[in-house]
Design a protein around this motif. Structure first.
Motif, PDB file in Angstrom:
ATOM      1  N   VAL A 293       1.312  -1.176  -0.132  1.00 30.51           N
ATOM      2  CA  VAL A 293       0.028   0.151   0.131  1.00 30.51           C
ATOM      3  C   VAL A 293       0.917   1.584   0.241  1.00 30.51           C
ATOM      4  O   VAL A 293       0.211   2.099  -0.668  1.00 30.51           O
ATOM      5  CB  VAL A 293      -1.072  -0.091   1.112  1.00 30.51           C
ATOM      6  N   GLY A 294       2.380   0.881   0.949  1.00 31.79           N
ATOM      7  CA  GLY A 294       3.192   2.285   1.113  1.00 31.79           C
ATOM      8  C   GLY A 294       3.777   2.793  -0.553  1.00 31.79           C
ATOM      9  O   GLY A 294       3.887   3.750  -0.816  1.00 31.79           O
ATOM     10  N   ILE A 295       4.156   1.408  -1.458  1.00 31.37           N
ATOM     11  CA  ILE A 295       4.592   1.405  -2.286  1.00 31.37           C
ATOM     12  C   ILE A 295       3.242   2.039  -3.200  1.00 31.37           C
ATOM     13  O   ILE A 295       3.921   3.208  -4.036  1.00 31.37           O
ATOM     14  CB  ILE A 295       4.761   0.607  -3.675  1.00 31.37           C
ATOM     15  N   ILE A 296       2.386   1.903  -3.644  1.00 31.71           N
ATOM     16  CA  ILE A 296       1.019   2.281  -4.403  1.00 31.71           C
ATOM     17  C   ILE A 296       0.582   4.055  -4.183  1.00 31.71           C
ATOM     18  O   ILE A 296       1.133   4.957  -4.637  1.00 31.71           O
ATOM     19  CB  ILE A 296       0.188   1.787  -4.326  1.00 31.71           C
ATOM     20  N   TYR A 297       0.649   3.997  -3.150  1.00 32.37           N
ATOM     21  CA  TYR A 297       0.397   5.687  -2.147  1.00 32.37           C
ATOM     22  C   TYR A 297       1.148   6.537  -2.612  1.00 32.37           C
ATOM     23  O   TYR A 297       1.318   7.704  -2.888  1.00 32.37           O
ATOM     24  CB  TYR A 297      -0.012   4.921  -0.701  1.00 32.37           C
ATOM     25  N   GLY A 298       2.829   6.366  -1.968  1.00 33.22           N
ATOM     26  CA  GLY A 298       3.478   6.686  -2.296  1.00 33.22           C
ATOM     27  C   GLY A 298       3.694   7.583  -3.881  1.00 33.22           C
ATOM     28  O   GLY A 298       4.410   8.770  -4.634  1.00 33.22           O
ATOM     29  N   SER A 299       3.280   6.684  -4.563  1.00 33.98           N
ATOM     30  CA  SER A 299       3.774   6.771  -6.431  1.00 33.98           C
ATOM     31  C   SER A 299       3.020   7.308  -6.405  1.00 33.98           C
ATOM     32  O   SER A 299       2.630   8.797  -7.297  1.00 33.98           O
ATOM     33  CB  SER A 299       3.988   5.608  -6.240  1.00 33.98           C
ATOM     34  N   LEU A 300       1.122   7.694  -5.833  1.00 36.41           N
ATOM     35  CA  LEU A 300       0.225   7.920  -6.425  1.00 36.41           C
ATOM     36  C   LEU A 300       0.913   9.905  -5.856  1.00 36.41           C
ATOM     37  O   LEU A 300      -0.184  10.624  -6.454  1.00 36.41           O
ATOM     38  CB  LEU A 300      -0.968   7.584  -5.728  1.00 36.41           C
ATOM     39  N   ALA A 301       0.688   9.640  -4.725  1.00 37.03           N
ATOM     40  CA  ALA A 301       1.500  10.711  -4.108  1.00 37.03           C
ATOM     41  C   ALA A 301       2.000  11.392  -4.803  1.00 37.03           C
ATOM     42  O   ALA A 301       1.829  13.406  -5.160  1.00 37.03           O
ATOM     43  CB  ALA A 301       1.862  10.872  -2.697  1.00 37.03           C
ATOM     44  N   CYS A 302       3.204  10.873  -5.395  1.00 32.52           N
ATOM     45  CA  CYS A 302       4.248  12.355  -6.591  1.00 32.52           C
ATOM     46  C   CYS A 302       4.019  11.721  -8.190  1.00 32.52           C
ATOM     47  O   CYS A 302       4.121  13.125  -8.183  1.00 32.52           O
ATOM     48  CB  CYS A 302       5.426  11.000  -6.389  1.00 32.52           C
ATOM     49  N   LEU A 303       2.450  11.123  -8.363  1.00 31.13           N
ATOM     50  CA  LEU A 303       2.214  11.669  -9.798  1.00 31.13           C
ATOM     51  C   LEU A 303       1.347  13.444  -9.308  1.00 31.13           C
ATOM     52  O   LEU A 303       1.405  13.569 -10.623  1.00 31.13           O
ATOM     53  CB  LEU A 303       1.455  10.664  -9.779  1.00 31.13           C
ATOM     54  N   ALA A 304       0.589  12.675  -8.768  1.00 25.78           N
ATOM     55  CA  ALA A 304      -0.029  14.087  -8.633  1.00 25.78           C
ATOM     56  C   ALA A 304       0.745  15.250  -7.913  1.00 25.78           C
ATOM     57  O   ALA A 304       0.295  16.408  -8.351  1.00 25.78           O
ATOM     58  CB  ALA A 304      -1.356  14.082  -6.784  1.00 25.78           C
ATOM     59  N   LEU A 305       1.908  15.068  -7.637  1.00 22.57           N
ATOM     60  CA  LEU A 305       2.611  16.138  -7.036  1.00 22.57           C
ATOM     61  C   LEU A 305       3.297  16.720  -8.750  1.00 22.57           C
ATOM     62  O   LEU A 305       3.328  17.869  -8.778  1.00 22.57           O
ATOM     63  CB  LEU A 305       3.941  16.045  -5.814  1.00 22.57           C
ATOM     64  N   VAL A 306       3.124  15.790  -9.217  1.00 19.00           N
ATOM     65  CA  VAL A 306       4.255  16.273 -10.574  1.00 19.00           C
ATOM     66  C   VAL A 306       3.632  17.248 -11.795  1.00 19.00           C
ATOM     67  O   VAL A 306       3.792  17.699 -12.307  1.00 19.00           O
ATOM     68  CB  VAL A 306       5.241  14.801 -10.882  1.00 19.00           C
ATOM     69  N   ARG A 307       2.515  16.614 -11.663  1.00 26.28           N
ATOM     70  CA  ARG A 307       1.203  17.381 -12.549  1.00 26.28           C
ATOM     71  C   ARG A 307       1.168  18.132 -12.828  1.00 26.28           C
ATOM     72  O   ARG A 307       1.270  19.402 -11.871  1.00 26.28           O
ATOM     73  CB  ARG A 307      -0.286  16.439 -12.279  1.00 26.28           C
ATOM     74  N   PRO A 308       0.987  19.156 -13.717  1.00 27.26           N
ATOM     75  CA  PRO A 308       1.268  20.634 -13.974  1.00 27.26           C
ATOM     76  C   PRO A 308       0.003  21.433 -13.558  1.00 27.26           C
ATOM     77  O   PRO A 308      -0.765  20.282 -13.706  1.00 27.26           O
ATOM     78  CB  PRO A 308       0.752  20.776 -15.357  1.00 27.26           C
ATOM     79  N   GLY A 309       0.299  22.283 -12.609  1.00 24.85           N
ATOM     80  CA  GLY A 309      -0.407  23.083 -12.148  1.00 24.85           C
ATOM     81  C   GLY A 309      -1.022  22.760 -10.306  1.00 24.85           C
ATOM     82  O   GLY A 309      -1.776  23.052  -9.601  1.00 24.85           O
ATOM     83  N   SER A 310      -0.098  21.219 -10.096  1.00 22.08           N
ATOM     84  CA  SER A 310      -0.234  20.618  -9.152  1.00 22.08           C
ATOM     85  C   SER A 310       0.137  21.801  -7.790  1.00 22.08           C
ATOM     86  O   SER A 310       0.245  21.571  -6.749  1.00 22.08           O
ATOM     87  CB  SER A 310      -0.259  19.819  -8.943  1.00 22.08           C
ATOM     88  N   LYS A 311       0.408  22.800  -8.397  1.00 18.82           N
ATOM     89  CA  LYS A 311       1.753  23.250  -7.243  1.00 18.82           C
ATOM     90  C   LYS A 311       3.145  22.523  -6.355  1.00 18.82           C
ATOM     91  O   LYS A 311       2.078  22.255  -5.059  1.00 18.82           O
ATOM     92  CB  LYS A 311       1.172  24.375  -6.239  1.00 18.82           C
ATOM     93  N   GLY A 312       3.230  21.344  -7.390  1.00 21.14           N
ATOM     94  CA  GLY A 312       3.944  19.870  -6.097  1.00 21.14           C
ATOM     95  C   GLY A 312       5.817  20.734  -5.562  1.00 21.14           C
ATOM     96  O   GLY A 312       6.008  21.224  -6.912  1.00 21.14           O
ATOM     97  N   ASP A 313       5.717  20.319  -4.761  1.00 19.09           N
ATOM     98  CA  ASP A 313       7.078  20.985  -3.758  1.00 19.09           C
ATOM     99  C   ASP A 313       7.753  19.435  -4.305  1.00 19.09           C
ATOM    100  O   ASP A 313       7.734  18.681  -4.352  1.00 19.09           O
ATOM    101  CB  ASP A 313       6.820  20.818  -2.936  1.00 19.09           C
ATOM    102  N   LEU A 314       9.604  19.985  -4.776  1.00 18.90           N
ATOM    103  CA  LEU A 314      10.138  18.853  -5.717  1.00 18.90           C
ATOM    104  C   LEU A 314      10.628  18.232  -4.820  1.00 18.90           C
ATOM    105  O   LEU A 314      10.912  16.534  -4.458  1.00 18.90           O
ATOM    106  CB  LEU A 314      10.849  20.051  -6.610  1.00 18.90           C
ATOM    107  N   LYS A 315      11.373  18.936  -3.105  1.00 18.36           N
ATOM    108  CA  LYS A 315      11.367  18.106  -2.183  1.00 18.36           C
ATOM    109  C   LYS A 315      10.609  17.548  -1.317  1.00 18.36           C
ATOM    110  O   LYS A 315      10.481  16.062  -0.762  1.00 18.36           O
ATOM    111  CB  LYS A 315      10.869  19.067  -1.150  1.00 18.36           C
ATOM    112  N   ARG A 316       9.401  17.490  -1.612  1.00 13.36           N
ATOM    113  CA  ARG A 316       8.316  16.921  -1.124  1.00 13.36           C
ATOM    114  C   ARG A 316       8.221  15.554  -1.908  1.00 13.36           C
ATOM    115  O   ARG A 316       7.422  14.497  -1.267  1.00 13.36           O
ATOM    116  CB  ARG A 316       6.388  17.594  -1.178  1.00 13.36           C
ATOM    117  N   LEU A 317       8.292  15.877  -3.614  1.00  8.53           N
ATOM    118  CA  LEU A 317       8.188  14.766  -3.585  1.00  8.53           C
ATOM    119  C   LEU A 317       9.049  13.736  -3.517  1.00  8.53           C
ATOM    120  O   LEU A 317       8.576  12.460  -3.806  1.00  8.53           O
ATOM    121  CB  LEU A 317       8.270  15.044  -5.318  1.00  8.53           C
ATOM    122  N   ILE A 318       9.634  14.285  -3.339  1.00 10.28           N
ATOM    123  CA  ILE A 318      11.180  13.319  -3.586  1.00 10.28           C
ATOM    124  C   ILE A 318      10.931  12.556  -1.645  1.00 10.28           C
ATOM    125  O   ILE A 318      11.244  11.462  -1.361  1.00 10.28           O
ATOM    126  CB  ILE A 318      12.624  14.081  -3.340  1.00 10.28           C
TER     127      ILE A 318
END
Length: 515
Positions: A293-318
């Protein structure tokens, strides 16, 4: 050798005290702040040299044997001993800790984070190093707990005093989560020690749970596992991590991801697998389920952060990517097989090298652009780092493809072996369940590739705009990052170096201390 291991654990504490004292006139120079930062580089450099000498003198023909041991009675009434030693499991983590702390001290000498006096910064860095090294070297349950706790206060202050936006809230969240987890863990450690009559981790591992009833083992695994899972961090106990990483200074993020998270997974391997095998057997499917669940959750969170317009922080993504990568480590441990546990230990080291490098690089990008916000960085056409700072862009792309598990780099082997361990779990574990977990985790690798390639696309590529060139990789940055790049390639091309150390020790651990 035994003196060398004790030296490695104790000298950072002496160095921390010395950092707080006034510098001798001959060493102060024109800038007292630079003098204390130079002191930090010197002490951590000495520890790194000592760790390399220790690794060179290690008996590689018998990596399952505890070496460089010290065993001194400390609290006779409780039979608590100052018991130190290393084997093929702890040696790589010891060297990784010494390396990353030295690189952080070197980086800080040239790029000190904004905040109070460097004296306190260097002292906290050295206390943090001592606690982490002690965690991987001690062989007594209560000493393990003390070392495990010793790193919390310095990391709290590094975030709270030298961090960025919302640093106080992030630091409090970090300390509260980890302290609450540790209180529960202490109860489990005391239960094992009191029921078995010893806190000695080697004796407990050799006994392999025979002196503990199944119900005691189950309670101990639940209690200790919670504390270790918070530090790892395992979903859903992970929510302190993204805030801590986003607020922490660059070197704080490097050490948090590179070595502090490893303390949790190391505890699973060193304590729970050999000491409470029945309890681990009971909880292994649940641990594996939380891991995937952590593997999928972490990946989906990263995909949400990297999406244009999401105001994702690069440190938060890592940081969220770490939740996914540590999920693979937990999955390998949950398989309770030599293949899976070796994969977990390999993935631990690979994650420390690669994610440490990623946080260094993201910190450099933030320094140059003044932000780590992906939308601000990339605008409409991408940040064009390849054109504006080609070496920095190339290194970021290298770290990204290493993180997604490209064959030939360190990130590949650990995750692949963890999947192999799930394919054929230990006797008594449900193979259909673990095959399901393996399939979900394998899908997670595809999601990891997707978000990492999107990061490269948005940050490194794009049209070169009419803006001034950015400063490319500086000499001090090159010095701090090159060892991580070289070791990522070496571990990827020659995994036997690491697996040759860990495998005999893992086989012995799972067999109950019998060689």
């Amino acid at each position: 050798m035994r003196v060398l291991l004790a030296f490695i654990v104790v000298i950072p504490l002496i160095g921390a005290v010395a950092a707080l004292l006034p510098a001798p006139p001959g060493l102060k120079g024109k800038d007292p702040d630079q003098a204390v930062l130079r002191h930090g580089v010197t002490v951590t450099g000495a520890i790194l040299v000592a760790a390399i000498v220790l690794a060179a003198g290690f008996d590689h023909d018998h990596p399952s044997k505890m070496q460089a041991t010290t065993d001194i009675s400390w609290i006779p009434a409780l039979d608590v001993r100052i018991h130190l030693g290393i084997d093929g499991i702890s040696l790589p983590l010891l060297v990784l800790t010494a390396l990353l702390t030295f690189l952080c001290a070197l980086y800080s000498y040239f790029k000190m984070p904004e905040g109070p006096s460097p004296k306190a910064f260097v002292a906290l860095l050295l206390v943090l190093e001592s606690g982490t090294l002690a965690t991987f070297a001690v062989l007594d349950l209560l000493l393990f707990f003390l070392a495990f706790e010793m790193v919390l206060i310095p990391m709290y202050f590094l975030i709270a005093r030298w961090g960025g936006a919302k640093k106080q809230a992030a630091a409090w969240k970090f300390i509260l989560y980890t302290l609450l987890g540790s209180v529960v863990m202490l109860l489990g450690l005391l239960l094992i020690g009191l029921k078995s009559g010893t806190f000695d981790m080697v004796a407990l591992a050799t006994d392999n749970g025979r002196g503990l009833t199944s119900s005691v083992q189950v309670i101990a695994v639940l209690a200790i596992g919670v504390g270790l899972a918070v530090k790892t961090p395992m979903w859903p106990l992970h929510s302190w991590l993204p805030d801590a990483h986003t607020a922490a200074p660059t070197v704080g993020s490097v050490l948090l991801a590179g070595v502090l998270l490893k303390m949790g997974t190391y505890g699973f391997v060193r304590i729970l697998l050999p000491v409470t095998p029945d309890g681990m057997h009971t909880f292994a499917p649940y641990l594996a389920a939380f891991a995937v669940v952590g593997i999928i959750y972490g990946s989906l969170a990263c995909l949400a952060l990297v999406r244009p317009g999401s105001k994702g922080d690069l440190k938060r993504l890592i940081a969220y990517s770490s939740v996914g990568h540590m999920g693979f480590v937990l999955l390998g441990i949950a398989s309770m097989t030599p293949t899976g546990v070796n994969g977990a230990l390999f993935a631990n080291i690979a994650h420390g090298l690669i994610t440490g490098l990623l946080f260094f690089l993201v910190g450099a990008v933030k320094d140059r652009y003044g932000t780590a916000d992906l939308d601000t960085l990339s605008g409409a056409t991408g940040a064009a780092l390849y054109g504006r700072a080609p070496r920095l862009g190339g290194l970021l792309a290298f770290a990204a493809v290493a993180s997604l598990g490209l064959p030939g780099l360190a990130g590949f082997w650990g995750e692949m072996l963890a999947l192999f361990g799930s394919f054929d779990p230990a006797d008594g574990l449900s193979r259909p369940a673990f095959l399901t977990f393996m399939s979900i985790a394998a899908f997670g690798t595809l999601l990891t590739a997707a978000y990492m390639l999107m990061v490269v696309r948005r940050v490194c590529m794009g049209e070169k705009r009419e803006e001034p060139q950015l400063a490319d990789v500086q000499t001090y940055e090159f010095a701090a990052w090159t060892p991580l790049v070289a070791l990522t390639v070496l571990a990827g091309l020659w995994p036997a170096v690491l697996l040759g150390l860990t495998d005999p020790a893992v086989q012995k651990l799972l067999a109950g201390g019998k060689s």
